[in-house]
Write a protein that holds these residues in place. Structure first.
Motif, PDB file in Angstrom:
ATOM      1  N   LYS A  53       0.872  -1.178   0.000  1.00  0.00           N
ATOM      2  CA  LYS A  53       0.000   0.000   0.000  1.00  0.00           C
ATOM      3  C   LYS A  53       0.909   1.227   0.000  1.00  0.00           C
ATOM      4  O   LYS A  53       1.769   1.380   0.857  1.00  0.00           O
ATOM      5  CB  LYS A  53      -0.885   0.000   1.243  1.00  0.00           C
ATOM      6  CG  LYS A  53      -1.742   1.242   1.361  1.00  0.00           C
ATOM      7  CD  LYS A  53      -2.550   1.221   2.638  1.00  0.00           C
ATOM      8  CE  LYS A  53      -3.244   2.551   2.855  1.00  0.00           C
ATOM      9  NZ  LYS A  53      -4.016   2.576   4.098  1.00  0.00           N
ATOM     10  N   CYS A  77     -11.205   1.604  -0.655  1.00  0.00           N
ATOM     11  CA  CYS A  77     -10.879   0.212  -0.315  1.00  0.00           C
ATOM     12  C   CYS A  77      -9.500   0.053   0.313  1.00  0.00           C
ATOM     13  O   CYS A  77      -9.255  -0.939   0.988  1.00  0.00           O
ATOM     14  CB  CYS A  77     -11.019  -0.689  -1.530  1.00  0.00           C
ATOM     15  SG  CYS A  77      -9.809  -0.379  -2.820  1.00  0.00           S
ATOM     16  N   TRP A  80      -7.956   0.915   5.256  1.00  0.00           N
ATOM     17  CA  TRP A  80      -8.383  -0.054   6.267  1.00  0.00           C
ATOM     18  C   TRP A  80      -7.646   0.108   7.588  1.00  0.00           C
ATOM     19  O   TRP A  80      -7.864  -0.649   8.515  1.00  0.00           O
ATOM     20  CB  TRP A  80      -8.182  -1.479   5.774  1.00  0.00           C
ATOM     21  CG  TRP A  80      -6.751  -1.771   5.445  1.00  0.00           C
ATOM     22  CD1 TRP A  80      -5.730  -1.987   6.329  1.00  0.00           C
ATOM     23  CD2 TRP A  80      -6.169  -1.842   4.169  1.00  0.00           C
ATOM     24  NE1 TRP A  80      -4.554  -2.175   5.672  1.00  0.00           N
ATOM     25  CE2 TRP A  80      -4.798  -2.106   4.335  1.00  0.00           C
ATOM     26  CE3 TRP A  80      -6.667  -1.723   2.881  1.00  0.00           C
ATOM     27  CZ2 TRP A  80      -3.929  -2.240   3.260  1.00  0.00           C
ATOM     28  CZ3 TRP A  80      -5.799  -1.862   1.828  1.00  0.00           C
ATOM     29  CH2 TRP A  80      -4.451  -2.108   2.014  1.00  0.00           C
ATOM     30  N   GLY A  83      -2.112  -2.869   9.594  1.00  0.00           N
ATOM     31  CA  GLY A  83      -2.070  -4.249   9.138  1.00  0.00           C
ATOM     32  C   GLY A  83      -1.995  -4.319   7.629  1.00  0.00           C
ATOM     33  O   GLY A  83      -2.017  -3.313   6.928  1.00  0.00           O
ATOM     34  N   LYS A  84      -1.869  -5.526   7.110  1.00  0.00           N
ATOM     35  CA  LYS A  84      -1.784  -5.743   5.668  1.00  0.00           C
ATOM     36  C   LYS A  84      -2.703  -6.897   5.299  1.00  0.00           C
ATOM     37  O   LYS A  84      -2.310  -8.050   5.331  1.00  0.00           O
ATOM     38  CB  LYS A  84      -0.352  -6.041   5.251  1.00  0.00           C
ATOM     39  CG  LYS A  84      -0.176  -6.130   3.760  1.00  0.00           C
ATOM     40  CD  LYS A  84       1.279  -6.241   3.389  1.00  0.00           C
ATOM     41  CE  LYS A  84       1.425  -6.330   1.891  1.00  0.00           C
ATOM     42  NZ  LYS A  84       2.830  -6.419   1.508  1.00  0.00           N
ATOM     43  N   PRO A  85      -3.950  -6.583   4.957  1.00  0.00           N
ATOM     44  CA  PRO A  85      -4.893  -7.654   4.631  1.00  0.00           C
ATOM     45  C   PRO A  85      -4.606  -8.252   3.257  1.00  0.00           C
ATOM     46  O   PRO A  85      -3.794  -7.737   2.492  1.00  0.00           O
ATOM     47  CB  PRO A  85      -6.237  -6.930   4.625  1.00  0.00           C
ATOM     48  CG  PRO A  85      -5.889  -5.555   4.211  1.00  0.00           C
ATOM     49  CD  PRO A  85      -4.550  -5.276   4.839  1.00  0.00           C
ATOM     50  N   VAL A  86      -5.291  -9.298   2.966  1.00  0.00           N
ATOM     51  CA  VAL A  86      -5.254  -9.899   1.645  1.00  0.00           C
ATOM     52  C   VAL A  86      -6.067  -9.005   0.718  1.00  0.00           C
ATOM     53  O   VAL A  86      -7.080  -8.441   1.126  1.00  0.00           O
ATOM     54  CB  VAL A  86      -5.870 -11.318   1.691  1.00  0.00           C
ATOM     55  CG1 VAL A  86      -6.013 -11.908   0.311  1.00  0.00           C
ATOM     56  CG2 VAL A  86      -5.049 -12.215   2.596  1.00  0.00           C
ATOM     57  N   ILE A  87      -5.611  -8.829  -0.499  1.00  0.00           N
ATOM     58  CA  ILE A  87      -6.412  -8.090  -1.474  1.00  0.00           C
ATOM     59  C   ILE A  87      -6.754  -9.017  -2.625  1.00  0.00           C
ATOM     60  O   ILE A  87      -6.085 -10.027  -2.853  1.00  0.00           O
ATOM     61  CB  ILE A  87      -5.689  -6.827  -2.012  1.00  0.00           C
ATOM     62  CG1 ILE A  87      -4.422  -7.194  -2.774  1.00  0.00           C
ATOM     63  CG2 ILE A  87      -5.413  -5.854  -0.899  1.00  0.00           C
ATOM     64  CD1 ILE A  87      -3.806  -6.040  -3.544  1.00  0.00           C
ATOM     65  N   VAL A 105     -10.954  -5.839  -0.789  1.00  0.00           N
ATOM     66  CA  VAL A 105     -10.347  -6.366   0.430  1.00  0.00           C
ATOM     67  C   VAL A 105     -11.440  -7.164   1.125  1.00  0.00           C
ATOM     68  O   VAL A 105     -12.498  -6.610   1.429  1.00  0.00           O
ATOM     69  CB  VAL A 105      -9.839  -5.228   1.344  1.00  0.00           C
ATOM     70  CG1 VAL A 105      -9.270  -5.796   2.640  1.00  0.00           C
ATOM     71  CG2 VAL A 105      -8.800  -4.380   0.619  1.00  0.00           C
ATOM     72  N   GLY A 107     -13.926  -8.515   3.594  1.00  0.00           N
ATOM     73  CA  GLY A 107     -14.441  -7.916   4.820  1.00  0.00           C
ATOM     74  C   GLY A 107     -14.727  -6.433   4.701  1.00  0.00           C
ATOM     75  O   GLY A 107     -15.356  -5.848   5.560  1.00  0.00           O
TER      76      GLY A 107
END
Length: 137
Positions: A53, A77, A80, A83-87, A105, A107
């Motif tokens: 990001k 989007c 968030w 953290g580093k969510p899955v995209i 993303v 959720g």
């Protein structure tokens, strides 16, 4: 024996991400933008090896050790928090296209349309990061 090349790919993607995590969002955007080429309409897309990001409107998608793309998206989007969510990046027939495909993303109820894709000179970014690292006390 394919484990070693995969480990090298993951390590190289992690190095680019780690080197830029200490930079502010405007600094990261300036770094990637200064080493990005002209916008393209679409890119060939397979499973990426990493992403970072840059800010709430940009992400760096690494598709190969020496191939990365600066993407500008519309929408919230990428906002968030920590953290580093899955995209997930949509694609059609193995290609991601500007103005059509989206970043989601899991959720997060909102997706972002990909507005611009620019190729990034990964070697030049790494050289600039090395210069920054050696100049920093």
């Amino acid at each position: 024996m394919r484990v070693l090349p995969l480990a090298i790919l993951i390590a190289s993607a992690s190095l680019v991400a780690c080197a830029t995590t200490r930079m502010s969002e405007p600094e990261k955007l300036a770094l990637y933008s200064s080493h990005a080429g002209a916008p393209v309409k679409q890119i060939r897309y397979t499973t990426p090896i990493g992403w970072d990001k840059v800010d709430d409107d940009h992400l760096l998608l690494t598709t190969r050790p020496r191939e990365a793309w600066l993407m500008r998206v519309s929408g919230p989007c990428l906002d968030w928090g920590s953290g580093k969510p899955v995209i997930h990046i949509s694609s059609q027939a193995g290609y991601v296209s500007t103005g059509f495909d989206r970043v989601t993303v899991p959720g997060v109820p909102v997706s972002c349309r990909i507005e611009e894709i620019r190729p990034v000179d990964v070697a030049a970014v790494r050289a600039a990061q090395d210069r920054i690292a050696t100049a920093t006390p």
